[in-house]
Design a protein around this motif. Sequence first.
Motif, PDB file in Angstrom:
ATOM      1  N   SER B 343      19.482 141.624 -53.125  1.00  0.00           N
ATOM      2  CA  SER B 343      18.595 140.469 -53.381  1.00  0.00           C
ATOM      3  C   SER B 343      17.497 140.778 -54.385  1.00  0.00           C
ATOM      4  O   SER B 343      16.315 140.608 -54.111  1.00  0.00           O
ATOM      5  CB  SER B 343      17.964 139.968 -52.079  1.00  0.00           C
ATOM      6  N   VAL B 344      17.876 141.274 -55.529  1.00  0.00           N
ATOM      7  CA  VAL B 344      16.899 141.578 -56.567  1.00  0.00           C
ATOM      8  C   VAL B 344      16.386 140.289 -57.206  1.00  0.00           C
ATOM      9  O   VAL B 344      15.211 140.140 -57.494  1.00  0.00           O
ATOM     10  CB  VAL B 344      17.542 142.480 -57.649  1.00  0.00           C
ATOM     11  N   LEU B 345      17.309 139.355 -57.392  1.00  0.00           N
ATOM     12  CA  LEU B 345      16.934 138.116 -58.071  1.00  0.00           C
ATOM     13  C   LEU B 345      16.030 137.274 -57.183  1.00  0.00           C
ATOM     14  O   LEU B 345      16.352 137.018 -56.025  1.00  0.00           O
ATOM     15  CB  LEU B 345      18.210 137.349 -58.434  1.00  0.00           C
ATOM     16  N   PRO B 346      14.892 136.869 -57.706  1.00  0.00           N
ATOM     17  CA  PRO B 346      13.938 136.129 -56.884  1.00  0.00           C
ATOM     18  C   PRO B 346      14.419 134.720 -56.556  1.00  0.00           C
ATOM     19  O   PRO B 346      15.207 134.141 -57.293  1.00  0.00           O
ATOM     20  CB  PRO B 346      12.682 136.086 -57.762  1.00  0.00           C
ATOM     21  N   ALA B 347      13.921 134.205 -55.454  1.00  0.00           N
ATOM     22  CA  ALA B 347      14.261 132.849 -55.022  1.00  0.00           C
ATOM     23  C   ALA B 347      13.155 132.371 -54.094  1.00  0.00           C
ATOM     24  O   ALA B 347      12.416 133.189 -53.545  1.00  0.00           O
ATOM     25  CB  ALA B 347      15.597 132.851 -54.274  1.00  0.00           C
ATOM     26  N   PRO B 348      13.046 131.062 -53.930  1.00  0.00           N
ATOM     27  CA  PRO B 348      12.162 130.581 -52.872  1.00  0.00           C
ATOM     28  C   PRO B 348      12.800 130.859 -51.506  1.00  0.00           C
ATOM     29  O   PRO B 348      14.023 130.973 -51.415  1.00  0.00           O
ATOM     30  CB  PRO B 348      12.066 129.066 -53.125  1.00  0.00           C
ATOM     31  N   TYR B 349      11.992 130.990 -50.496  1.00  0.00           N
ATOM     32  CA  TYR B 349      12.493 131.230 -49.143  1.00  0.00           C
ATOM     33  C   TYR B 349      11.910 130.218 -48.163  1.00  0.00           C
ATOM     34  O   TYR B 349      10.790 129.742 -48.342  1.00  0.00           O
ATOM     35  CB  TYR B 349      12.153 132.651 -48.670  1.00  0.00           C
ATOM     36  N   TYR B 350      12.714 129.939 -47.150  1.00  0.00           N
ATOM     37  CA  TYR B 350      12.286 129.132 -46.004  1.00  0.00           C
ATOM     38  C   TYR B 350      11.939 130.109 -44.889  1.00  0.00           C
ATOM     39  O   TYR B 350      12.746 130.992 -44.574  1.00  0.00           O
ATOM     40  CB  TYR B 350      13.446 128.223 -45.598  1.00  0.00           C
ATOM     41  N   LEU B 351      10.774 129.988 -44.322  1.00  0.00           N
ATOM     42  CA  LEU B 351      10.373 130.850 -43.208  1.00  0.00           C
ATOM     43  C   LEU B 351      10.058 129.994 -41.987  1.00  0.00           C
ATOM     44  O   LEU B 351       9.397 128.967 -42.100  1.00  0.00           O
ATOM     45  CB  LEU B 351       9.116 131.655 -43.577  1.00  0.00           C
ATOM     46  N   ARG B 352      10.557 130.431 -40.841  1.00  0.00           N
ATOM     47  CA  ARG B 352      10.150 129.788 -39.586  1.00  0.00           C
ATOM     48  C   ARG B 352       9.608 130.862 -38.662  1.00  0.00           C
ATOM     49  O   ARG B 352      10.233 131.906 -38.488  1.00  0.00           O
ATOM     50  CB  ARG B 352      11.325 129.097 -38.900  1.00  0.00           C
ATOM     51  N   MET B 353       8.432 130.599 -38.100  1.00  0.00           N
ATOM     52  CA  MET B 353       7.868 131.598 -37.195  1.00  0.00           C
ATOM     53  C   MET B 353       7.097 130.898 -36.075  1.00  0.00           C
ATOM     54  O   MET B 353       6.662 129.750 -36.213  1.00  0.00           O
ATOM     55  CB  MET B 353       6.943 132.529 -37.969  1.00  0.00           C
ATOM     56  N   ARG B 378       4.993 125.118 -49.730  1.00  0.00           N
ATOM     57  CA  ARG B 378       4.717 124.100 -48.718  1.00  0.00           C
ATOM     58  C   ARG B 378       4.574 124.773 -47.364  1.00  0.00           C
ATOM     59  O   ARG B 378       5.252 125.770 -47.083  1.00  0.00           O
ATOM     60  CB  ARG B 378       5.891 123.112 -48.638  1.00  0.00           C
ATOM     61  N   MET B 379       3.735 124.235 -46.528  1.00  0.00           N
ATOM     62  CA  MET B 379       3.580 124.765 -45.180  1.00  0.00           C
ATOM     63  C   MET B 379       3.419 123.596 -44.225  1.00  0.00           C
ATOM     64  O   MET B 379       2.741 122.616 -44.540  1.00  0.00           O
ATOM     65  CB  MET B 379       2.362 125.674 -45.122  1.00  0.00           C
ATOM     66  N   ARG B 380       4.087 123.690 -43.077  1.00  0.00           N
ATOM     67  CA  ARG B 380       3.929 122.643 -42.072  1.00  0.00           C
ATOM     68  C   ARG B 380       3.798 123.289 -40.706  1.00  0.00           C
ATOM     69  O   ARG B 380       4.552 124.193 -40.373  1.00  0.00           O
ATOM     70  CB  ARG B 380       5.170 121.745 -42.010  1.00  0.00           C
ATOM     71  N   GLN B 381       2.856 122.817 -39.935  1.00  0.00           N
ATOM     72  CA  GLN B 381       2.800 123.271 -38.553  1.00  0.00           C
ATOM     73  C   GLN B 381       3.457 122.196 -37.709  1.00  0.00           C
ATOM     74  O   GLN B 381       3.135 121.012 -37.827  1.00  0.00           O
ATOM     75  CB  GLN B 381       1.358 123.514 -38.132  1.00  0.00           C
ATOM     76  N   THR B 390       5.149 126.228 -33.902  1.00  0.00           N
ATOM     77  CA  THR B 390       6.134 126.579 -34.914  1.00  0.00           C
ATOM     78  C   THR B 390       5.569 126.260 -36.299  1.00  0.00           C
ATOM     79  O   THR B 390       5.083 125.154 -36.533  1.00  0.00           O
ATOM     80  CB  THR B 390       7.438 125.792 -34.697  1.00  0.00           C
ATOM     81  N   VAL B 391       5.624 127.239 -37.166  1.00  0.00           N
ATOM     82  CA  VAL B 391       5.151 127.029 -38.528  1.00  0.00           C
ATOM     83  C   VAL B 391       6.316 127.225 -39.498  1.00  0.00           C
ATOM     84  O   VAL B 391       7.082 128.188 -39.367  1.00  0.00           O
ATOM     85  CB  VAL B 391       3.998 128.004 -38.879  1.00  0.00           C
ATOM     86  N   ILE B 392       6.437 126.280 -40.385  1.00  0.00           N
ATOM     87  CA  ILE B 392       7.478 126.356 -41.412  1.00  0.00           C
ATOM     88  C   ILE B 392       6.790 126.566 -42.752  1.00  0.00           C
ATOM     89  O   ILE B 392       5.870 125.822 -43.112  1.00  0.00           O
ATOM     90  CB  ILE B 392       8.263 125.024 -41.502  1.00  0.00           C
ATOM     91  N   ILE B 393       7.238 127.557 -43.474  1.00  0.00           N
ATOM     92  CA  ILE B 393       6.668 127.818 -44.795  1.00  0.00           C
ATOM     93  C   ILE B 393       7.793 127.859 -45.813  1.00  0.00           C
ATOM     94  O   ILE B 393       8.841 128.461 -45.555  1.00  0.00           O
ATOM     95  CB  ILE B 393       5.910 129.163 -44.809  1.00  0.00           C
ATOM     96  N   VAL B 394       7.597 127.179 -46.918  1.00  0.00           N
ATOM     97  CA  VAL B 394       8.508 127.366 -48.045  1.00  0.00           C
ATOM     98  C   VAL B 394       7.715 128.087 -49.127  1.00  0.00           C
ATOM     99  O   VAL B 394       6.633 127.640 -49.515  1.00  0.00           O
ATOM    100  CB  VAL B 394       9.053 126.021 -48.561  1.00  0.00           C
ATOM    101  N   THR B 395       8.245 129.212 -49.555  1.00  0.00           N
ATOM    102  CA  THR B 395       7.524 130.012 -50.549  1.00  0.00           C
ATOM    103  C   THR B 395       7.939 129.591 -51.959  1.00  0.00           C
ATOM    104  O   THR B 395       8.967 128.938 -52.147  1.00  0.00           O
ATOM    105  CB  THR B 395       7.841 131.513 -50.400  1.00  0.00           C
ATOM    106  N   HIS B 396       7.135 129.960 -52.924  1.00  0.00           N
ATOM    107  CA  HIS B 396       7.598 129.920 -54.302  1.00  0.00           C
ATOM    108  C   HIS B 396       8.573 131.072 -54.494  1.00  0.00           C
ATOM    109  O   HIS B 396       8.799 131.862 -53.579  1.00  0.00           O
ATOM    110  CB  HIS B 396       6.404 130.049 -55.258  1.00  0.00           C
ATOM    111  N   LYS B 397       9.147 131.182 -55.678  1.00  0.00           N
ATOM    112  CA  LYS B 397      10.113 132.256 -55.938  1.00  0.00           C
ATOM    113  C   LYS B 397       9.500 133.619 -55.649  1.00  0.00           C
ATOM    114  O   LYS B 397       8.388 133.917 -56.091  1.00  0.00           O
ATOM    115  CB  LYS B 397      10.539 132.232 -57.403  1.00  0.00           C
TER     116      LYS B 397
END
Lengths: 428, 428
Positions: B343-353, B378-381, B390-397
């Motif tokens: 996974s060298v190539l950057p991408a946005p990620y979806y995180l759930r925690m 983007r971030m949503r609680q 539950t917090v959802i975060i979408v990161t930039h690349k």
Amino acid sequence: MTDTLRLGIAGLGTVGVGVVRIIRQKAPLLEARTGRKIEISAVSARTRDKDRGVALQSYGWEDDPVALATRDDVDVFVELMGGSDGPAKAATEAALNAGKDVVTANKAMLALHGQALAELAESKGCALRYEAAVAGGIPVIKALTEGLAGNEITRVLGVMNGTCNYILTRMQDAGLPYEDVFEEANQLGYLEADPTLDVGGIDAAHKLAILSSIAFGTRVDFDGIEIEGIERVTIDDIRHADDMGYRIKLLGVAQKSGRGLEQRMMPCLVPAGSPLGVLQGGTNMVVIEGHAVEQVVLRGPGAGEGPTASAVIGDVCDIARGLRLPVFGQRAETLQEAPAARSVLPAPYYLRMGLTDKPGALAKVAAVLGEAGVSIDRMRQREHTGDVATVIIVTHKTTRTALDEALTAMAATGVVQELPVALRIEAL
Amino acid sequence: MTDTLRLGIAGLGTVGVGVVRIIRQKAPLLEARTGRKIEISAVSARTRDKDRGVALQSYGWEDDPVALATRDDVDVFVELMGGSDGPAKAATEAALNAGKDVVTANKAMLALHGQALAELAESKGCALRYEAAVAGGIPVIKALTEGLAGNEITRVLGVMNGTCNYILTRMQDAGLPYEDVFEEANQLGYLEADPTLDVGGIDAAHKLAILSSIAFGTRVDFDGIEIEGIERVTIDDIRHADDMGYRIKLLGVAQKSGRGLEQRMMPCLVPAGSPLGVLQGGTNMVVIEGHAVEQVVLRGPGAGEGPTASAVIGDVCDIARGLRLPVFGQRAETLQEAPAARSVLPAPYYLRMGLTDKPGALAKVAAVLGEAGVSIDRMRQREHTGDVATVIIVTHKTTRTALDEALTAMAATGVVQELPVALRIEAL
């Protein structure tokens, strides 16, 4: 097999330049994949002194494509001039007669002269390949002729003219009338010199004729195709279709029925959520249905330098690797003459008509349909314009013959203001 | 070339029976297309006396697939037994050593032993073909190896395990949790005997390893694939993704970066309206991107008697027609060993925690991400469950390395309740 495969390229427009570019820039890749060097011996075009953005000095030059096609240092004649007859056909025939393999992107030539050219190529033991002639970069000829060779093909359908799909999706997305979007496409250079080839469905029908031949083992029969262009599709039709969950596409369909080979190229309604329904802009899509594979869908750019050149080079690589196939997937003399059947297979239809806004008008229309055996699935009366009410009817499955009968009888009632628009709803 | 091409078929499960059926039912069609009769000399399976719904009496029988593979009356050995080693491999090697061509549907065998088998086949001048090993009825091996041979491939990606796609789309459509749909798939017989092969991403990764090799001219490297199954995908992830306009798919991606060959098979988010996003149920889809063709999308049934048999027969027809190609598109000894890049190539990620529901918790998470250089798009609680939000975060690349750093640091803050779920968002 000689070490190097030598090309003569006739036609240096967008596609020709794209082919030259790949040969120059990807030489090691092509050699690794084919085991041979692929080189250009000579080229030909209408004007010699024109900056095409790619170096051509090292190649020989011929003003006459026939001379190019028969040069001793040409193994494969690459025909990218276009035009069903004239120099393209003369040079292709000359190449085959001289025992050269031919790669062409010329759908019109194959749709009109495919049988004779295939017979000539096969009698000379030459390859005649044309992946670029149908659906640009999508390797659909290969999929149909080779990958799906184990299937009795039951239906081939698709969107094969990117310009028409651009116009229809742009009308839908921007809510613009046909005339405006047509003009826009013209400004963008999307239209052929004779735009009827695009919007009249001719170009797409050339492609369908080729696919039909391979799919059904029949002789290419362009004249057997029912062709209707997109010129009569209005923004209202698009909206009405949308309301009912459909999209309007210029759809080519080929299938065999008990009465013969049915080939249609006409605007149709397809389900909005289907692969064809979601197809946007200039992208092409071909759906192949076979007895074993069920349904395979191929999607990709239908035109443009890179995609079309990719298809041409794919053919060149096949020739370099020694692949020899009958032109239409089985030997030309075994291809059948199938009688052309006109919309024999029943389907539901979308009808739009302008009705005189008087009591009983709708009842008359309904009665006429009923008498012709056409039953109504859904009917909506829409906005009035003056004395005319637009009525949209979706029928249950009916034959085109029954529908035409109803439309003729409808005209005689005197309550229908204009020739109704009738669009087939194609199941997917 | 002899007049008749004689097959020996080992393995009479669903696919084997499908192949026998096509050979029996479509003999005239196959002969018209290949110019040769295609016949079955003998078959082999684990048990002889079993009603398979197709007449086998006229064929020879061998208990031992190796004996079948080396029979004098067999020109092409068709291996449909499965299993990466054992009888399938022994018989394939025996066939090649005896100078027979081989057609197989065995992705595991090719993913693990492809290089050695390709070298053996090429040293013997034999064909080794495997269209059925990847994406069922879709002629994707052919498209990549032949149709798109003029392209430097930039990326191959797709949904290649129908069972996982069935589970994920069924979760979405019915709003059911993973466990329920898994059980449902099990009842329907959709799962392999060892379900980890499906839901753990192994089966799909076998297929990706094969596609990578052809696409990038590299040796098959199954061990170099990052594999993550769909077991941790929850109905909540699917809903969160949906809210943001994405679908979750078990997505295989292969691309080359400066650091080597990147191969991933893991759940990813893709745009809901993209061709991959709209893919429903057990259907497969492979997207091929090349420098010239831009993007070609192939879609079709990923499994089943007819589709898989269609692919096998396509290979048999190629052999009957005399096609000889290097197994992975270029000679095996020229395939490169590319270092595996993670996974060298950057991408946005979806995180759930799950966050401790205390003041300052969210700030801590945001700070940790910022320190690792991961910026938040983007971030949503979302809903609270007890003390956990539950917090959802979408990161930039971002790179996976930076993200992993942040996830490690996050665990140390003490405010994160469980190992966060991190899913890549793949651009299309």
